[in-house]
Each structure stands twice: as structure tokens, then as C-alpha cells.
Design a protein around this motif. Structure first.
Motif, short mmCIF file in Angstrom:
data_model
loop_
_atom_site.label_atom_id
_atom_site.label_comp_id
_atom_site.label_asym_id
_atom_site.label_seq_id
_atom_site.Cartn_x
_atom_site.Cartn_y
_atom_site.Cartn_z
N SER A 6 -2.18 2.55 6.62
CA SER A 6 -1.68 1.58 5.99
C SER A 6 -0.46 0.90 6.24
CB SER A 6 -1.43 2.22 4.44
OG SER A 6 -0.54 3.11 4.51
N ALA A 7 0.37 1.35 6.99
CA ALA A 7 1.48 0.56 7.47
C ALA A 7 1.21 -0.45 8.53
CB ALA A 7 2.28 1.73 8.48
N GLU A 8 -0.08 -0.30 9.13
CA GLU A 8 -0.57 -1.32 10.37
C GLU A 8 -1.20 -2.52 9.28
OE1 GLU A 8 -0.53 -1.92 13.77
OE2 GLU A 8 1.08 -0.40 13.11
N LEU A 9 -1.83 -2.02 8.33
CA LEU A 9 -2.28 -2.99 7.13
C LEU A 9 -1.31 -3.79 6.58
CD1 LEU A 9 -4.24 -4.22 5.27
CD2 LEU A 9 -4.11 -2.42 3.76
N LEU A 10 -0.15 -3.28 6.31
CA LEU A 10 1.11 -4.05 5.80
C LEU A 10 1.63 -4.89 6.99
CD1 LEU A 10 3.17 -4.85 3.71
CD2 LEU A 10 4.34 -2.69 4.65
N ARG A 11 1.53 -4.58 8.24
CA ARG A 11 2.16 -5.30 9.30
C ARG A 11 1.15 -6.35 9.73
NH1 ARG A 11 5.21 -4.79 13.77
NH2 ARG A 11 4.62 -5.66 15.69
N ALA A 12 -0.07 -6.23 9.76
CA ALA A 12 -1.06 -7.10 9.97
C ALA A 12 -0.99 -8.38 9.02
CB ALA A 12 -2.54 -6.62 9.89
N ARG A 13 -0.67 -7.99 7.62
CA ARG A 13 -0.85 -8.87 6.55
C ARG A 13 0.67 -9.85 6.83
NH1 ARG A 13 -2.70 -6.09 1.03
NH2 ARG A 13 -4.95 -6.28 1.45
N ARG A 14 1.68 -9.30 7.31
CA ARG A 14 2.86 -9.87 7.20
C ARG A 14 2.84 -11.00 8.57
NH1 ARG A 14 7.28 -4.73 6.76
NH2 ARG A 14 7.57 -5.24 4.40
N MET A 15 2.24 -10.25 9.52
CA MET A 15 2.30 -11.06 10.75
C MET A 15 1.13 -12.51 10.55
SD MET A 15 1.39 -8.40 13.62
CE MET A 15 0.74 -9.62 14.83
N VAL A 37 0.87 -1.29 -0.03
CA VAL A 37 0.14 -0.17 0.07
C VAL A 37 0.82 1.24 -0.19
CG1 VAL A 37 -1.61 1.30 1.33
CG2 VAL A 37 -1.72 -1.23 1.42
N LEU A 38 0.78 2.27 -1.18
CA LEU A 38 1.40 3.32 -1.02
C LEU A 38 0.77 4.62 -0.46
CD1 LEU A 38 3.04 3.01 -4.69
CD2 LEU A 38 3.85 2.23 -2.51
N ASP A 39 -0.40 4.62 -0.63
CA ASP A 39 -1.32 5.80 -0.09
C ASP A 39 -1.55 5.53 1.42
OD1 ASP A 39 -1.14 6.97 -2.56
OD2 ASP A 39 -3.13 6.11 -3.29
#
Length: 101
Positions: free
Chosen positions: A53-62, A11-13
């Protein structure tokens, strides 16, 4: 057997997702998100619970680490912390002109 294409991306935006939107974006039940928020492994950006969006990326990685390696949530969060730190350090090296390609 039908062919299913899985698309992933970064996610960039900057976005602000609520609990249901984050759960849907990760394809998990909202309880999965709530448990990790209560454990301090995911942090909403503001109240009521809105996620960046940073938390979305973190959640997906987790989620990926938990599923792929049968890791508990705390271990998955630690691995993601390390991945994020490596990314920050690489960014600092690039900014200093010291990155290796």
C-alpha cells in the motif's frame, strides 16, 4: 455536462497488489508501472511483482506530480522522496512531543 466526483484517500490497511491491480488503482497502463520499476523509482515488495500500500501511495503521488507539473519520472520520484522524508520527520517530532500545531 455530467458531474464527476473524484474521491481520493490514503490506504490504511496493508495490501499486496500485483502489477495489473496497481496500474488499475493508479488509472495508468502497466507500462507506466514497469518503466518506473525498471528505473528503480518504484519497488515491488516481493517476487513476483507485488506492491504494498505504501508503493500504491508513492505511485499515485508520482503520477500526480508528473501530470500536474509535467515533471519527468526521476524528478517526480525525488519530490515524493522528500514528501515521505518530511512525513517521517514529523512523525519523529510527534513521538518526541515536539510537534507544533
Amino acid at each position: 455536462m455530467p458531474h464527476t466526483e473524484i474521491v481520493t484517500g490514503v490506504v490504511l490497511d496493508e495490501v499486496a497488489l500485483d502489477l495489473d491491480e496497481l496500474a488499475q488503482a493508479c488509472s495508468v497502463d502497466t507500462l507506466w508501472i514497469v518503466e518506473r520499476v525498471e528505473a528503480g523509482l518504484l519497488c515491488p515488495a516481493a517476487q513476483p511483482q507485488r506492491f504494498s500500500s505504501a508503493e500504491l501511495l508513492r505511485a499515485r503521488r508520482m503520477l500526480t506530480i508528473e501530470r500536474d507539473f509535467d515533471a519527468n519520472p526521476e524528478l517526480a520520484a525525488l519530490v515524493v522522496d522528500l514528501i515521505e522524508e518530511v512525513g517521517r520527520l514529523k512523525g519523529r517530532l510527534r513521538a518526541a512531543g515536539l510537534d507544533e500545531k
